[in-house]
Design a protein around this motif. Structure first.
Motif, PDB file in Angstrom:
ATOM      1  N   GLY A 130      52.905  34.983  37.896  1.00  0.00           N
ATOM      2  CA  GLY A 130      53.500  36.318  37.876  1.00  0.00           C
ATOM      3  C   GLY A 130      54.944  36.306  37.451  1.00  0.00           C
ATOM      4  N   LYS A 131      55.426  37.489  37.087  1.00  0.00           N
ATOM      5  CA  LYS A 131      56.861  37.632  36.823  1.00  0.00           C
ATOM      6  C   LYS A 131      57.623  37.644  38.145  1.00  0.00           C
TER       7      LYS A 131
ATOM      8  N   TYR B   8      65.371  40.546  49.697  1.00  0.00           N
ATOM      9  CA  TYR B   8      66.267  41.705  49.758  1.00  0.00           C
ATOM     10  C   TYR B   8      67.730  41.284  49.739  1.00  0.00           C
ATOM     11  N   ALA B   9      68.035  40.141  50.337  1.00  0.00           N
ATOM     12  CA  ALA B   9      69.426  39.664  50.377  1.00  0.00           C
ATOM     13  C   ALA B   9      70.044  39.574  48.993  1.00  0.00           C
ATOM     14  N   SER B  10      69.233  39.300  47.978  1.00  0.00           N
ATOM     15  CA  SER B  10      69.755  39.175  46.619  1.00  0.00           C
ATOM     16  C   SER B  10      70.228  40.499  46.041  1.00  0.00           C
TER      17      SER B  10
ATOM     18  N   TYR C 299      66.572  32.012  38.037  1.00  0.00           N
ATOM     19  CA  TYR C 299      67.092  31.195  39.132  1.00  0.00           C
ATOM     20  C   TYR C 299      66.875  31.893  40.476  1.00  0.00           C
ATOM     21  N   LEU C 300      66.909  33.232  40.492  1.00  0.00           N
ATOM     22  CA  LEU C 300      66.645  33.975  41.725  1.00  0.00           C
ATOM     23  C   LEU C 300      65.172  33.891  42.092  1.00  0.00           C
ATOM     24  N   ARG C 301      64.302  34.043  41.112  1.00  0.00           N
ATOM     25  CA  ARG C 301      62.870  33.980  41.395  1.00  0.00           C
ATOM     26  C   ARG C 301      62.488  32.614  41.959  1.00  0.00           C
TER      27      ARG C 301
ATOM     28  N   ILE D 181      53.327  29.773  39.323  1.00  0.00           N
ATOM     29  CA  ILE D 181      54.091  29.720  38.072  1.00  0.00           C
ATOM     30  C   ILE D 181      54.681  31.097  37.809  1.00  0.00           C
ATOM     31  N   SER D 182      55.955  31.119  37.448  1.00  0.00           N
ATOM     32  CA  SER D 182      56.624  32.387  37.147  1.00  0.00           C
ATOM     33  C   SER D 182      57.414  32.256  35.854  1.00  0.00           C
TER      34      SER D 182
END
Length: 348
Positions: A11-12, A162-164, A50-52, A37-38
């Motif tokens: 997924g994205k 959510y913190a991001s 990098y966040l994902r 896998i993203s």
């Protein structure tokens, strides 16, 4: 013995929401090993690779996580033909993860075709498709809807994700400059929480007898508080001080700074406000004197400029300072939320 040996979820995950998490949890329950896998081309705002990767590893440390970064791989556009994407996933499994899978888990109609193509890519190995909550009845949300306003849909995001989307608001200032008062007041105005200044707490606890090793400890605890509180905040996390303050006192008290504290002082905040020493100095028994306050204020200005950190100087009485902060943050609100805050009884 689980139903499948190796399962795959792709997924994205932009952003990773509870619907995605349900899908991954179902895969992990049915498989001895789960691959996640993203990738996304282009990246979607606020959901960079990098966040994902950070989200997936935090939420599913026991899974095998592979995030394909755009600067490392030539990725097909999100709208490219489905066959291109399916073959890319087969290649990633074989050549990057060194595994073939027995099942793919999706919430979409394309899952059957995806499983069939992976089976062909693996030389005829059977690959099953497991459908999970296709109608979105268990978790009625989509990534598109969440991206439109992550704060309005935070109930569908884990705290780590959510913190991001929470922006940090840092208040700096010399002794008796109103810094802590502003932090507490803004947390109330914005209906969020604040990270209090641990250095002052430790000073009181130790009756002012701090040692050099306390400086690093103060910085570590302060930033740990901020990390823990960020996922609990509402749009903004208010931070009463930063490691810059601890760095100042380390130099002032001990004429040296731990290298780890130097590194902590590199942390950037989304918004920085410097409180001016433009009212009478108040001695509370823990502070130096008015001259020291001014010297500290001048040091902040020089240090912020040296580090190329944008900041806004707050001056005047408390209502004037609050108004200046709200005016600056106004662009980060949705129209309805801005109206709610400005018309709140707390503003009177």
């Amino acid at each position: 013995m689980k139903q499948f040996r190796t399962g795959l979820v792709v997924g994205k995950f932009s952003p990773l929401h509870l619907g995605h998490e349900l899908l991954i949890q179902r895969a992990m329950a049915a498989c001895e090993e789960t691959l996640i896998i993203s990738y996304s081309e282009p990246e979607l705002p606020g959901c960079e690779s990098y966040l994902r990767e950070q989200w997936l590893r935090a939420r599913f440390p026991q899974a095998v996580v592979l995030v394909l970064h755009n600067d490392q791989h030539a990725l097909p556009h999100n709208d490219a033909d489905a066959l291109v994407h399916r073959r890319l996933m087969g290649w990633a499994c074989v050549h990057l993860l060194k595994r073939e899978v027995d099942a793919v888990f999706t919430s979409e109609d394309y899952g059957d075709g995806f499983a069939a193509e992976l089976s062909r890519y693996f030389g005829g190995r059977p690959v099953h498709h497991v459908m999970v909550d296709q109608a979105r009845t268990l978790v009625p949300v989509s990534g598109t809807r969440i991206r439109s306003d992550p704060h309005a849909h935070r109930a569908f995001l884990s705290p780590e994700v959510y913190a991001s989307f929470v922006q940090t608001v840092c208040f700096l200032g010399g002794e008796s400059s109103g810094k802590s008062t502003m932090a507490e007041a803004m947390a109330a105005r914005l209906e969020t929480i604040w990270a209090a200044e641990y250095g002052r707490e430790l000073w009181v606890e130790k009756d002012g007898h701090l040692v050099y090793e306390d400086m690093r400890h103060i910085g570590e605890v302060q930033q740990q508080r901020e990390r823990q509180l960020r996922g609990q905040a509402n749009r903004f996390l208010i931070c009463d001080t930063s490691a810059l303050t601890t760095l100042f006192y380390s130099r002032e008290m001990f004429d040296r700074v731990d290298s780890a504290l130097e590194d902590m002082a590199q942390l950037r905040y989304d918004h920085v406000f410097l409180c001016a020493p433009d009212f009478d100095f108040v001695q509370d028994g823990t502070r130096r004197e008015a001259g020291f306050r001014q010297r500290q204020h001048d040091w902040y200005i020089a240090e912020l400029q040296h580090r190329h950190i944008p900041y806004i100087l707050l001056s005047g009485a408390l209502p004037q300072r609050i108004a200046a902060v709200l005016e600056h943050l106004d662009v980060y609100f949705t129209p309805s939320y801005t109206s709610l805050v400005k018309n709140s009884p707390l503003m009177t």
